[in-house]
Design an enzyme around this catalytic site. Sequence first.
Site, PDB file in Angstrom:
ATOM      1  N   SER A 118     -45.710 -23.437 121.321  1.00  0.00           N
ATOM      2  CA  SER A 118     -45.584 -24.843 121.697  1.00  0.00           C
ATOM      3  C   SER A 118     -45.988 -25.783 120.562  1.00  0.00           C
ATOM      4  O   SER A 118     -46.879 -25.476 119.765  1.00  0.00           O
ATOM      5  CB  SER A 118     -46.455 -25.128 122.923  1.00  0.00           C
ATOM      6  OG  SER A 118     -46.516 -26.508 123.208  1.00  0.00           O
ATOM      7  N   THR A 167     -37.621 -28.795 124.224  1.00  0.00           N
ATOM      8  CA  THR A 167     -37.915 -29.136 125.620  1.00  0.00           C
ATOM      9  C   THR A 167     -37.483 -30.567 125.898  1.00  0.00           C
ATOM     10  O   THR A 167     -37.913 -31.496 125.200  1.00  0.00           O
ATOM     11  CB  THR A 167     -39.408 -28.964 125.916  1.00  0.00           C
ATOM     12  OG1 THR A 167     -39.751 -27.579 125.749  1.00  0.00           O
ATOM     13  CG2 THR A 167     -39.742 -29.386 127.336  1.00  0.00           C
ATOM     14  N   LYS A 262     -34.391 -26.430 126.640  1.00  0.00           N
ATOM     15  CA  LYS A 262     -35.228 -26.029 127.774  1.00  0.00           C
ATOM     16  C   LYS A 262     -35.463 -27.209 128.724  1.00  0.00           C
ATOM     17  O   LYS A 262     -35.808 -28.303 128.289  1.00  0.00           O
ATOM     18  CB  LYS A 262     -36.575 -25.500 127.281  1.00  0.00           C
ATOM     19  CG  LYS A 262     -37.511 -25.011 128.385  1.00  0.00           C
ATOM     20  CD  LYS A 262     -38.780 -24.424 127.783  1.00  0.00           C
ATOM     21  CE  LYS A 262     -39.717 -23.862 128.839  1.00  0.00           C
ATOM     22  NZ  LYS A 262     -40.316 -24.908 129.685  1.00  0.00           N
ATOM     23  N   HIS A 287     -40.189 -27.051 134.453  1.00  0.00           N
ATOM     24  CA  HIS A 287     -41.494 -27.148 133.790  1.00  0.00           C
ATOM     25  C   HIS A 287     -42.615 -26.613 134.676  1.00  0.00           C
ATOM     26  O   HIS A 287     -43.739 -27.113 134.689  1.00  0.00           O
ATOM     27  CB  HIS A 287     -41.794 -28.597 133.391  1.00  0.00           C
ATOM     28  CG  HIS A 287     -42.510 -28.725 132.081  1.00  0.00           C
ATOM     29  ND1 HIS A 287     -41.850 -28.833 130.883  1.00  0.00           N
ATOM     30  CD2 HIS A 287     -43.837 -28.764 131.769  1.00  0.00           C
ATOM     31  CE1 HIS A 287     -42.719 -28.945 129.900  1.00  0.00           C
ATOM     32  NE2 HIS A 287     -43.937 -28.885 130.414  1.00  0.00           N
TER      33      HIS A 287
END
Length: 392
Positions: A118, A167, A262, A287
């Site tokens: 991340s 994301t 994503k 999420h």
Amino acid sequence: MSPAFQYRLRTPVPLVSVEDYRTAARRALPAMVWAYLDGGAEDERTLRANREAFAKWSLRQRVLAGHAGADIGVTIGGQQLELPVVLAPTGLTGLAHWSGELAAAQAAERAGTRLALSTASSYSIEEVAGGTSADHWFQLYPWGDGPFSDSMLSRARDAGYRTLVVTVDVPAQGNRTGERRTGMGHPPILTPRRIADAAIRPNWWYGLLRHQRMTMRSLTHTAGAKGAVESVSIQNRRMRPDLSWRDVAALGERWDGPFVVKGVLEPEDAVRAVDEVGATGVVVSNHGGRQLNGARASVDALPDVADAVGERATVLLDSGVRTGTDIVTALALGADAVMIGRPYIYGLAVAGGAGVGAVLDILAAEIRSTLTLMGVASVADLTRDVLRRADA
């Protein structure tokens, strides 16, 4: 019984499932940290729906199929994985255990899979790359201006990351009321009671204070509480509610390698991600129920997305996966693999990298057992024909 189910850790009872690790992790962590790692948005309706949706499907059992040693390997973005599970990007993972993403990435390597690191990780892009040998994935939150994203992409590329995950379902922070109630806000609010809750867990606070893995290390080098506040400040300042398809397409143009979007739940968005943005893959995800409360369960959205783009792009499923049966169900509905976040964090909280490895061992053993009991030789043979609606 599989060795995975006899994993030896110092726990009062044997840990033989992901749910067992969840129970043990809850004991190991202070309430405010647990709310951050395990909670969802508002009344957690979507968080619950992610689990409940798997129960809508039952598996067909075919006997005397004559298959032994089920094959659970897959190829994702040109990478051969020994099991259809990738560790999802999770922020500030060092709050669960000081060894954080580095230990998780090393455990993933040992299991023959990968971790997606991340942007908000407790270990920096370079630290994880330097402590591992496989080409792990990098997840980008497209925060702030172009130079910020360019810098993150350059660092990831230079460090050897081959797959980029962008994301797109966080234009603003979800309303995580459980975090706010326990003081895990921006910044965290400590009270004598919360300090006492941490104090009775000496292994946790000693690791946190000694190793200082409570900040987003790719964003700041400042350690400790000051660094945590600085990390959150950077994140809040750079949120992009105006993020558009054009912005994400520009990121894809600057990346040479597999490019995954994503946070997709609708087939129309999946088509745009592949056809307009040039994504080589999508992750069907809400999420983990941490963003839009009331959003559709990920596994409910999966079949439509797989039908729309599955023939020309990789499709992954994220949110709600807890068992090997869940994984088999997702693959039968059209996923090429799944991503897990909370399950591996449970293992990390209990026993660091060894706990992550144990969780992956359990899931791999459960997948093999499920396939054998179904009479299926390989995950490649899974189609919707192996499923029935549970209410049919």
